[in-house]
Write a protein that holds these residues in place. Structure first.
Motif, short mmCIF file in Angstrom:
data_model
loop_
_atom_site.label_atom_id
_atom_site.label_comp_id
_atom_site.label_asym_id
_atom_site.label_seq_id
_atom_site.Cartn_x
_atom_site.Cartn_y
_atom_site.Cartn_z
N MET A 195 0.85 -1.19 0.00
CA MET A 195 0.00 0.00 0.00
C MET A 195 0.89 1.24 0.00
N VAL A 196 0.41 2.30 -0.64
CA VAL A 196 1.05 3.61 -0.57
C VAL A 196 0.09 4.55 0.15
N THR A 224 4.35 0.53 9.23
CA THR A 224 4.67 0.70 7.82
C THR A 224 6.14 0.35 7.58
N LYS A 225 6.45 -0.05 6.34
CA LYS A 225 7.82 -0.43 5.99
C LYS A 225 8.78 0.76 6.04
N PRO A 254 10.06 -8.17 1.39
CA PRO A 254 8.70 -8.37 1.87
C PRO A 254 7.84 -7.14 1.60
N GLN A 255 6.70 -7.38 0.97
CA GLN A 255 5.82 -6.27 0.62
C GLN A 255 5.18 -5.67 1.88
N GLY A 256 4.61 -4.48 1.72
CA GLY A 256 3.94 -3.86 2.85
C GLY A 256 3.55 -2.43 2.57
N PRO A 257 2.86 -1.79 3.51
CA PRO A 257 2.46 -0.40 3.35
C PRO A 257 3.63 0.55 3.59
#
Length: 572
Positions: free
Chosen positions: A108-109, A142-143, A169-172
């Motif tokens: 997410m952004v 958040t990342k 690893p994906q993330g906001p």
């Protein structure tokens, strides 16, 4: 579905432009189609700019639910969810929703507005919504966090944030922009292109080689597939690897759907059952993909594997966090593909040939397929020995009513805890809030998921499942569903309180305290929003869902019943 902000706007570049235009233009260039959020005073530059662009806007009623909706959009579509937040209370209200996205690895952004530049740096000027350091509040959920102080930095900062969000690893990720930077005119020309490519995250060669050596010598290999397996699009590699090894596979709640439910090697998702734990403990090599072996997966930390562990995860902090093993930091898809390829290659030299798997798997004289069938039979027998006929029938009726390819979104409620173990997601993705475990995820995430599917031109009807307690966290989003005519069917299982907490307390202390809830007439309340709703007995849930899932727009089905959980096996 209707969407706000679709009317024709000013021709881009023909009139005055501001920092908000740079945000919208950059997001559009990166492929964003939809934004979730709520307008706010410091964020008005963002919303003004959307009127000159092509982004659709879905207006939630609570910022936490906006975060859940952007999360659901991303899960359902595989695209990046985008969230616009106002300053201070608006930004802070989103944090619990962002914790779920962060814990589950959802890209997410988040674009948060900020007070004007002159109020930054913990100067106590008494500005509306002022915080000493707003982005510090997001650091745990958040990342990464960025503060943009000049308009010329907006396109590059958002492009970098987008890259961060989609890299495993994906993330906001969090980007905040002061009010005056959003509003002031800019000299920067309109953004024409933006490029964000996920950073490569392959496994190291020597680790793959060592893992293959272990697997070639294994007689009882098994696999735990966690949520990272799905996020890494590793389903096909997982199946081929499991068949290559003839290894039983169990999916965690987050990994549900990564392996075919009815496959002869599938232990399904009965991860909290002692019979499954015993099979996994007996493996001489256990491959753990995209899971930390956390509380639920380890059957509440009672899991005591006797063999060696190969743990694959894109997040290095996860590796060996609960059990020692061969840690391989890598994207799950890339890692499983590498293992699959290396295993298929002939072993090198005489020593390699001797380490081959010619003998095949042997589970103490049983085949892995027989071990799987026996374990599933033991689970069925254990459930049938308990007074759970109503619960088993209810879950079977819901499963029968939901089309095979429909996506479902589950709140933290007894129905979801059952679904973690017994729900066959078939061709439809299963989504729940097991990452952070907060209440209120199901309905707003389903709204976001349905919006995203419609944006991609796919069938958009989805199912959300909540209890009466968790439903109250997101009840205001009935207005959102009605305003945007979102095709979500919301199943509310009303047992008059926080059912699982009631059960926990009664089991532990003999009585429950503060678990009973006054609640509204959910049918009348939904109807007051203009959303069709019905109340049905537990025996009528299948027919009601079949009819509701075939309807247009949002609708609600309420079932008043008390469901119980199956007895835990990690106690005693």
């Amino acid at each position: 579905m209707a969407a706000e902000g679709e009317e024709a706007g000013v021709v881009r570049g023909a009139g005055p432009r501001n920092g908000g235009d740079l945000v919208v233009e950059t997001l559009e260039a990166l492929g964003a189609k939809t934004v979730f959020g709520i307008p706010g005073q410091h964020a008005l530059g963002l919303f003004d700019a959307m009127g000159r662009g092509s982004l659709s806007f879905v207006s939630s009623r609570v910022e936490n639910n906006s975060a859940f909706a952007a999360d659901g959009y991303s899960r359902a579509t595989g695209e990046v969810g985008v969230l616009f937040l106002s300053t201070g209370p608006g930004a802070l209200t989103s944090l619990a929703g962002l914790q779920e996205a962060y814990a589950t690895g959802v890209p997410m952004v988040v674009i948060a507005s900020q007070i004007p530049l002159e109020g930054l740096g913990a100067r106590r000027k008494g500005m509306l919504h002022q915080l000493d350091d707003q982005k510090a509040s997001a650091a745990n959920v958040t990342k990464s966090q960025r503060l943009i102080q000049h308009a010329s930095g907006i396109p590059s900062a958002i492009q970098d944030a987008w890259t961060d969000a989609i890299s495993s690893p994906q993330g906001p990720v969090w980007v905040e922009i002061p009010q005056n930077v959003l509003l002031d005119p800019v000299m920067v020309p309109p953004v024409e292109d933006a490029l964000a490519e996920a950073a490569d995250n392959p496994p190291r060669v020597e680790l793959v080689r060592e893992a293959v050596n272990w697997l070639r010598g294994a007689r009882r290999p098994a696999i735990i597939a966690g949520g990272g397996t799905r996020r890494g699009h590793a389903e096909a590699s997982l199946r081929r690897l499991a068949e290559q090894l003839r290894a039983p596979v169990i999916c965690t709640p987050g990994g549900k759907g990564a392996f075919p439910w009815e496959h002869p090697l599938s232990l399904q998702s009965w991860i909290e059952d002692r019979h499954m734990t015993e099979v996994l403990e007996d493996a001489d090599v256990l491959v753990v993909v995209g899971s930390s072996l956390g509380e639920v997966t380890s059957n509440y930390f009672t899991f005591e594997p006797r063999g060696r562990i190969i743990q694959i995860d894109a997040e290095p902090r996860v590796l060996e966090s609960n059990r020692p093993g061969l840690g391989i930091r890598a994207d799950a898809g890339q890692a499983l593909a590498a293992l699959e390829t290396a295993l298929a290659a002939p072993p090198a030299g005489a020593a390699g040939a001797a380490a081959g798997r010619g003998a095949g798997p042997d589970w103490h004289g049983k085949s892995p397929e027989d071990v799987v069938a026996e374990a599933l039979g033991k689970v069925r027998a254990r459930l049938e020995s308990q007074d759970l006929a109503k619960e088993l029938a209810f879950m079977a009726d819901v499963r029968a009513a939901v089309p095979d390819d429909m996506q479902t979104f589950w709140d933290m409620t007894i129905s979801a805890y059952w679904a973690w173990s017994c729900w066959d997601s078939r061709r439809g993705q299963f989504h729940s809030a097991q990452g952070a475990g907060g209440l209120g995820f199901g309905f707003p995430a389903a709204i976001g998921g349905a919006v995203g599917l419609a944006t991609l031109g796919r069938p958009a009807r989805v199912l959300a499942v909540s209890g009466d307690g968790s439903a109250m966290y997101s009840i205001a989003e009935l207005a959102t569903a009605r305003q945007h005519n979102v095709p979500v069917t919301w199943l509310i299982v009303d047992d008059g309180g926080y059912g699982i907490l009631r059960e926990y307390m009664e089991d532990a202390f003999g009585k429950a305290t503060a678990t009973e809830l006054a609640r509204p007439d959910f049918v009348a309340l939904a109807q007051s929003f203009g959303v069709p709703a019905r109340r049905v007995p537990v025996e009528g849930v299948r027919e009601a869902l079949e009819e509701s899932l075939a309807a247009d727009g949002p609708n609600v089905v309420v079932v008043e019943t008390l469901l119980k959980m199956f007895a835990p096996t990690h106690l005693g």
